[in-house]
Design a protein around this motif. Sequence first.
Motif, PDB file in Angstrom:
ATOM      1  N   GLY A   1      -4.191   2.202  -0.905  1.00 21.91           N
ATOM      2  CA  GLY A   1      -4.238   2.102   0.564  1.00 21.91           C
ATOM      3  C   GLY A   1      -4.486   0.661   0.975  1.00 21.91           C
ATOM      4  N   SER A   2      -4.502   0.428   2.280  1.00 23.31           N
ATOM      5  CA  SER A   2      -4.657  -0.947   2.772  1.00 23.31           C
ATOM      6  C   SER A   2      -5.981  -1.575   2.346  1.00 23.31           C
ATOM      7  CB  SER A   2      -4.532  -0.968   4.292  1.00 23.31           C
ATOM      8  OG  SER A   2      -3.195  -0.680   4.647  1.00 23.31           O
ATOM      9  N   ILE A   3      -7.015  -0.748   2.232  1.00 21.45           N
ATOM     10  CA  ILE A   3      -8.325  -1.283   1.813  1.00 21.45           C
ATOM     11  C   ILE A   3      -8.236  -1.932   0.438  1.00 21.45           C
ATOM     12  CG2 ILE A   3     -10.697  -0.620   1.152  1.00 21.45           C
ATOM     13  CD1 ILE A   3     -10.868   0.232   3.835  1.00 21.45           C
ATOM     14  N   GLU A   4      -7.392  -1.382  -0.420  1.00 20.24           N
ATOM     15  CA  GLU A   4      -7.297  -1.901  -1.792  1.00 20.24           C
ATOM     16  C   GLU A   4      -6.394  -3.133  -1.907  1.00 20.24           C
ATOM     17  OE1 GLU A   4      -7.084   1.559  -1.173  1.00 20.24           O
ATOM     18  OE2 GLU A   4      -9.196   1.697  -1.734  1.00 20.24           O
TER      19      GLU A   4
ATOM     20  N   ALA B   1       0.287  -0.261   6.264  1.00 17.10           N
ATOM     21  CA  ALA B   1       0.476   0.328   7.597  1.00 17.10           C
ATOM     22  C   ALA B   1      -0.754   1.157   7.921  1.00 17.10           C
ATOM     23  CB  ALA B   1       1.727   1.203   7.621  1.00 17.10           C
ATOM     24  N   VAL B   2      -1.505   0.694   8.906  1.00 14.92           N
ATOM     25  CA  VAL B   2      -2.670   1.456   9.356  1.00 14.92           C
ATOM     26  C   VAL B   2      -2.307   2.044  10.717  1.00 14.92           C
ATOM     27  CG1 VAL B   2      -5.170   1.447   9.574  1.00 14.92           C
ATOM     28  CG2 VAL B   2      -4.050  -0.366   8.265  1.00 14.92           C
ATOM     29  N   ILE B   3      -2.375   3.362  10.795  1.00 13.61           N
ATOM     30  CA  ILE B   3      -1.965   4.051  12.023  1.00 13.61           C
ATOM     31  C   ILE B   3      -3.158   4.858  12.527  1.00 13.61           C
ATOM     32  CG2 ILE B   3      -0.313   5.691  13.029  1.00 13.61           C
ATOM     33  CD1 ILE B   3       1.594   4.910  10.678  1.00 13.61           C
TER      34      ILE B   3
ATOM     35  N   PHE C   1      -0.263   4.224   0.946  1.00 12.24           N
ATOM     36  CA  PHE C   1      -0.627   5.041   2.119  1.00 12.24           C
ATOM     37  C   PHE C   1       0.420   4.779   3.214  1.00 12.24           C
ATOM     38  CE2 PHE C   1      -3.079   6.820   5.493  1.00 12.24           C
ATOM     39  CZ  PHE C   1      -4.105   7.560   4.921  1.00 12.24           C
TER      40      PHE C   1
ATOM     41  N   HIS D   1     -11.806   6.078  11.289  1.00 10.73           N
ATOM     42  CA  HIS D   1     -11.437   5.380  10.067  1.00 10.73           C
ATOM     43  C   HIS D   1     -10.557   4.165  10.354  1.00 10.73           C
ATOM     44  CE1 HIS D   1     -11.853   5.759   5.791  1.00 10.73           C
ATOM     45  NE2 HIS D   1     -10.570   5.602   5.587  1.00 10.73           N
TER      46      HIS D   1
ATOM     47  N   SER E   1       0.830  -1.203   0.000  1.00 16.03           N
ATOM     48  CA  SER E   1       0.000   0.000   0.000  1.00 16.03           C
ATOM     49  C   SER E   1       0.871   1.262   0.000  1.00 16.03           C
ATOM     50  CB  SER E   1      -0.894  -0.042   1.241  1.00 16.03           C
ATOM     51  OG  SER E   1      -1.173   1.259   1.671  1.00 16.03           O
TER      52      SER E   1
HETATM   53  N1  INI Z   1      -4.954   3.339   4.503  1.00 15.94           N
HETATM   54  C1  INI Z   1      -3.858   2.801   5.061  1.00 15.94           C
HETATM   55  O1  INI Z   1      -3.190   1.968   4.425  1.00 15.94           O
HETATM   56  N2  INI Z   1      -3.485   3.169   6.313  1.00 15.94           N
HETATM   57  C2  INI Z   1      -4.200   4.078   7.052  1.00 15.94           C
HETATM   58  O2  INI Z   1      -3.784   4.404   8.198  1.00 15.94           O
HETATM   59  C3  INI Z   1      -5.357   4.651   6.486  1.00 15.94           C
HETATM   60  N3  INI Z   1      -6.145   5.603   7.223  1.00 15.94           N
HETATM   61  O3  INI Z   1      -5.897   5.789   8.421  1.00 15.94           O
HETATM   62  O4  INI Z   1      -7.041   6.213   6.717  1.00 15.94           O
HETATM   63  C4  INI Z   1      -5.728   4.253   5.169  1.00 15.94           C
HETATM   64  N4  INI Z   1      -6.808   4.778   4.567  1.00 15.94           N
HETATM   65  C5  INI Z   1      -7.057   4.704   3.159  1.00 15.94           C
HETATM   66  C6  INI Z   1      -7.785   3.434   2.750  1.00 15.94           C
HETATM   67  O5  INI Z   1      -6.947   2.298   2.867  1.00 15.94           O
HETATM   68  C7  INI Z   1      -8.258   3.492   1.292  1.00 15.94           C
HETATM   69  O6  INI Z   1      -7.174   3.635   0.446  1.00 15.94           O
HETATM   70  C8  INI Z   1      -9.242   4.637   1.043  1.00 15.94           C
HETATM   71  O7  INI Z   1     -10.287   4.602   1.983  1.00 15.94           O
HETATM   72  C9  INI Z   1      -9.842   4.511  -0.366  1.00 15.94           C
HETATM   73  O8  INI Z   1     -10.584   3.320  -0.507  1.00 15.94           O
END
Ligand code: INI
Length: 154
Positions: A55-58, A80-82, A22, A88, A20
Motif C-alpha cells: 500500500g501507499s504507506i509502504e 492511489a489514496v482514495i 492497493f 484512514h 502500490s
Molecule cells: N493504501 C493506499 O495505497 N490507498 C488507500 O486508499 C488506502 N486506504 O484507504 O486505506 C491504503 N491503505 C493501506 C496502507 O497503505 C497500508 O498498506 C496498510 O495500512 C498496511 O500498512
Amino acid sequence: MKEFKGQLVAGKFRYAIVVSRFNEFITGKLLSGAIDCLQRHGAKDDQIAVVWVPGSIEITVAAKKLAGGGKYHAVICLGAVIRGQTGHYEYVCQQVSRGIGQVNYETGVPTIFGVLTCETIEQAIERAGSKQGNAGASAAMSAMEMANLLEQLD
Ligand code: INI
C-alpha cells in the motif's frame, strides 16, 4: 547569468518505480503511464526497475532503500489514496507525503511524489489516463528533468 534546466530525456540514468498494489486498478494505469513515458523519452528496459509494495504507506521504506543504494538516479513513487468512510485516508496521505519528502531530502536522489490523493474514485480515474492526463507519466517527466538537472549542478 547562468540558468540551469533539466532536459526531458531519459539519458543514461537509471529509474526505479515504486508502485502500490492497493487500488491496483488505478496504480497499474499510473505504472503503464510512467513506463511508457520513460521509454518514449529514450529509456531502455535495463534502465527501469519496478518495485511493488502492498500500500501507499509502504512506499517510503522501499523508496528509501532504492534512493539510498546509489544505483538509481531517480525514484518514482506511485500510489492511489482514495477517501473512504473511515479516517484512514488522512493518516495514509500524511504518512506517505511526509515520508517521500523526507527520502527526497535526506538522500539527495530525486524521489518523485506520484501518489494520487483523491476524494472519489472518479477523480482518481481522471488522473490515471483519462480527462486529466496520467499522473504516472507526469511523475516520470519530473524524474527525468531532475536527474538531468542534478547532473548539471554537479
Ligand atoms: N493504501 C493506499 O495505497 N490507498 C488507500 O486508499 C488506502 N486506504 O484507504 O486505506 C491504503 N491503505 C493501506 C496502507 O497503505 C497500508 O498498506 C496498510 O495500512 C498496511 O500498512
